[in-house]
Design an enzyme around this catalytic site. Structure first.
Site, PDB file in Angstrom:
ATOM      1  N   ASP A 163       3.881   7.623  -6.592  1.00 38.89           N
ATOM      2  CA  ASP A 163       5.110   7.324  -5.860  1.00 38.89           C
ATOM      3  C   ASP A 163       6.382   7.604  -6.641  1.00 38.89           C
ATOM      4  OD1 ASP A 163       3.988   6.419  -3.451  1.00 38.89           O
ATOM      5  OD2 ASP A 163       3.401   4.558  -4.417  1.00 38.89           O
TER       6      ASP A 163
ATOM      7  N   HIS B 155       0.835  -1.203   0.000  1.00 41.64           N
ATOM      8  CA  HIS B 155       0.000   0.000   0.000  1.00 41.64           C
ATOM      9  C   HIS B 155       0.873   1.257   0.000  1.00 41.64           C
ATOM     10  CE1 HIS B 155      -3.290   2.597   0.519  1.00 41.64           C
ATOM     11  NE2 HIS B 155      -3.895   2.068   1.568  1.00 41.64           N
TER      12      HIS B 155
ATOM     13  N   HIS C 264      -0.397   1.214 -12.272  1.00 45.48           N
ATOM     14  CA  HIS C 264      -1.332   1.372 -11.160  1.00 45.48           C
ATOM     15  C   HIS C 264      -2.527   0.476 -11.405  1.00 45.48           C
ATOM     16  CE1 HIS C 264      -4.092   3.379  -8.339  1.00 45.48           C
ATOM     17  NE2 HIS C 264      -3.004   3.841  -7.760  1.00 45.48           N
TER      18      HIS C 264
END
Ligand SMILES: CC(C)(COP(=O)(O)OP(=O)(O)OC[C@H]1O[C@@H](n2cnc3c(N)ncnc32)[C@H](O)[C@@H]1OP(=O)(O)O)[C@@H](O)C(=O)NCCC(=O)NCCS
Length: 435
Positions: free
Chosen positions: A368, A273, A312
């Site tokens: 990220d 996560h 993603h």
């Protein structure tokens, strides 16, 4: 069955075990799982259910908080595009929007900021509790435990049916998360805890609690405050992700919100996560210089490894948050001096976005890809990255919790299982089995 469309919003299902047809209503593109329960082989048999580990195609709630269109790369909080909020709003206003569902008037905003600012302190016993952790305690473990511990300081929080009471706990939690997060950081460094400075804004105060030493007042560079505030906004909600699902699932038992949010922090602690930005930094360091990028990309295409920070589960387009973060990274490096890893990251992105392998698979930078670089520029150790994420996500968790406790459709979260074990064995006591 005919192939003709009837135009009805229903699903016709034929159970080939019995030859029976069923007509099931379709609402908002979903069928209610309980409607499948009527499909049975016999009256004494269990009804049909769905099997969906990880909830990959199951809606668990109706929600008006956050909208995501992964194919188009759209993220909206309460209908407002993330790009506009990141550019023109601030974290506390976005928190208000998420919690209340609408933007505040001037008076509402001022009252909200005042409330949050004056609840940043925690009981001194929370401090002693945090001081009791081992010297090298992971800050996420400390944050999770101290968030849960707040429930013991506010037993009134169990009264979740009272709207004023709920509001009080929401204010407390948004206000205190930076204090708990900063103290988790200071503990591992062996530095004294810094009390909140209520003259400072939310994010500036957080930086003060993190980095203040002997100076009378800690004043962070405004550009750094803005960059961190934007990062909080970008992380503030992401609809039914794993940690929000944890908050909702635990919250469905009608426990107090501190306990529910502590569950969310626990879910966020997991590497699947909250941990990819750290992996991006390791990857960039390993690549080392721009010349090594082609060989690295070739390795990725051969399936030897992944391009971390790309791809993603939901976004099959440029993650809208990644674009904003890239700009923030440039602003931060203006203050802190550049990091050669940024140049490698930008070149890597450029090459990957033109490469057929990534284009065909719809792999784009995610949130990220650049965030770790920014955090590193602030001199945060990687263990702190998820703590920052948790502080940003707190208003989202609480907005979702608030929606849950007011939603008449919601029940205690209790999934079904498909039992695969033995049955009706005969138990022999140990004295017989071991004889
Ligand atoms: C995020 C992630 C888990 C999503 O996974 P997913 O939706 O299940 O996508 P899949 O794993 O099915 O990937 C589809 C294809 O793209 C490839 N792929 C996905 N992410 C990739 C990456 N980062 N680098 C290289 N190839 C990748 C897969 O190998 C697969 O290729 P194939 O069709 O030839 O088998 C995945 O993209 C990933 O591991 N990314 C890197 C880690 C990361 O940045 N995580 C943070 C997410 S916010």
């Amino acid at each position: 069955m005919s192939n003709e469309a009837s135009g009805k919003d229903t699903l016709t299902v034929r159970d080939n075990r019995t030859g029976q047809d069923y007509e099931i209503p379709i609402t908002d593109g979903t069928i209610a799982a309980k409607d499948l329960g009527q499909i049975k082989v016999g009256d004494d048999q269990p009804g049909l259910a769905t099997y969906d580990p990880g909830f990959v195609n199951t809606a668990s709630c109706r929600s008006a908080v956050t909208y995501i269109d992964g194919d188009q790369g759209i993220l909206e909080y309460r209908g407002y595009p993330i790009e506009q909020l990141a550019e023109k709003s601030n974290f506390l206003e976005v928190a208000y929007l998420l919690i209340h569902g609408a933007l505040p008037t001037k008076a509402e905003y001022d009252a909200w900021v005042h409330e949050i600012t004056y609840h940043t302190f925690v009981h001194e016993n929370v401090k002693s509790f945090m001081e009791g952790f081992r010297y090298d305690a992971h800050p996420m473990g400390m944050l999770m435990a101290s968030t849960g511990a707040l429930s013991t300081f506010y037993p009134d929080a169990r009264n979740i049916t009272d709207a004023d009471n709920r509001h009080m706990q929401i204010v407390r939690m948004i206000a205190k998360m930076p204090t708990l997060g900063a103290w988790s950081f200071r503990h591992a460094q062996g530095k004294p805890f810094v009390y909140p400075d209520n003259d400072l804004g939310y994010t500036a105060n957080f930086l003060s609690m993190l980095f203040k030493m002997s100076e009378k007042k800690f004043e962070a560079d405004e550009r750094l405050v803005k960059a961190l505030d934007v990062l909080f906004i970008l992380h503030a909600d992401h609809e039914q992700n794993a940690s929000t699902n944890a908050v909702r699932s635990v919250g469905s038992t009608q426990v107090d919100p501190y306990s529910a949010v502590a569950a969310g922090v626990g879910a966020l602690f997991g590497p699947l996560h909250g941990g990819a930005n750290e992996a991006v930094l390791r990857m960039l360091r390993r690549i080392g210089s721009k010349e090594n990028i082609p060989a690295f990309i070739a390795g990725v295409k051969d399936g030897n490894e992944k391009l971390m920070g790309f791809g993603h589960r939901v976004y099959k387009n440029y993650d809208p948050r990644a674009k904003i973060i890239k700009k923030s990274a440039e602003d931060v490096f203006e203050v802190t001096g550049t990091n050669p890893l940024l140049d490698i990251a930008k070149e890597l992105e450029k090459i990957a976005l033109e490469d057929e392998y990534f284009v065909k698979r719809k792999l784009y930078p995610n949130v990220d890809f650049y965030s770790g670089l920014i955090y590193e520029a602030f001199q945060f150790p990687p263990e702190m990255f998820t703590v920052l994420f948790a502080i940003g996500r707190t208003p989202g968790w609480l907005a979702q919790w608030l929606e849950l406790v007011q939603d008449k459709d919601q029940k205690i979260a209790r999934p079904k299982q498909i039992y695969t074990g033995d049955r009706r064995l005969t138990f022999a006591p140990a004295s017989e089995r071991w004889a």
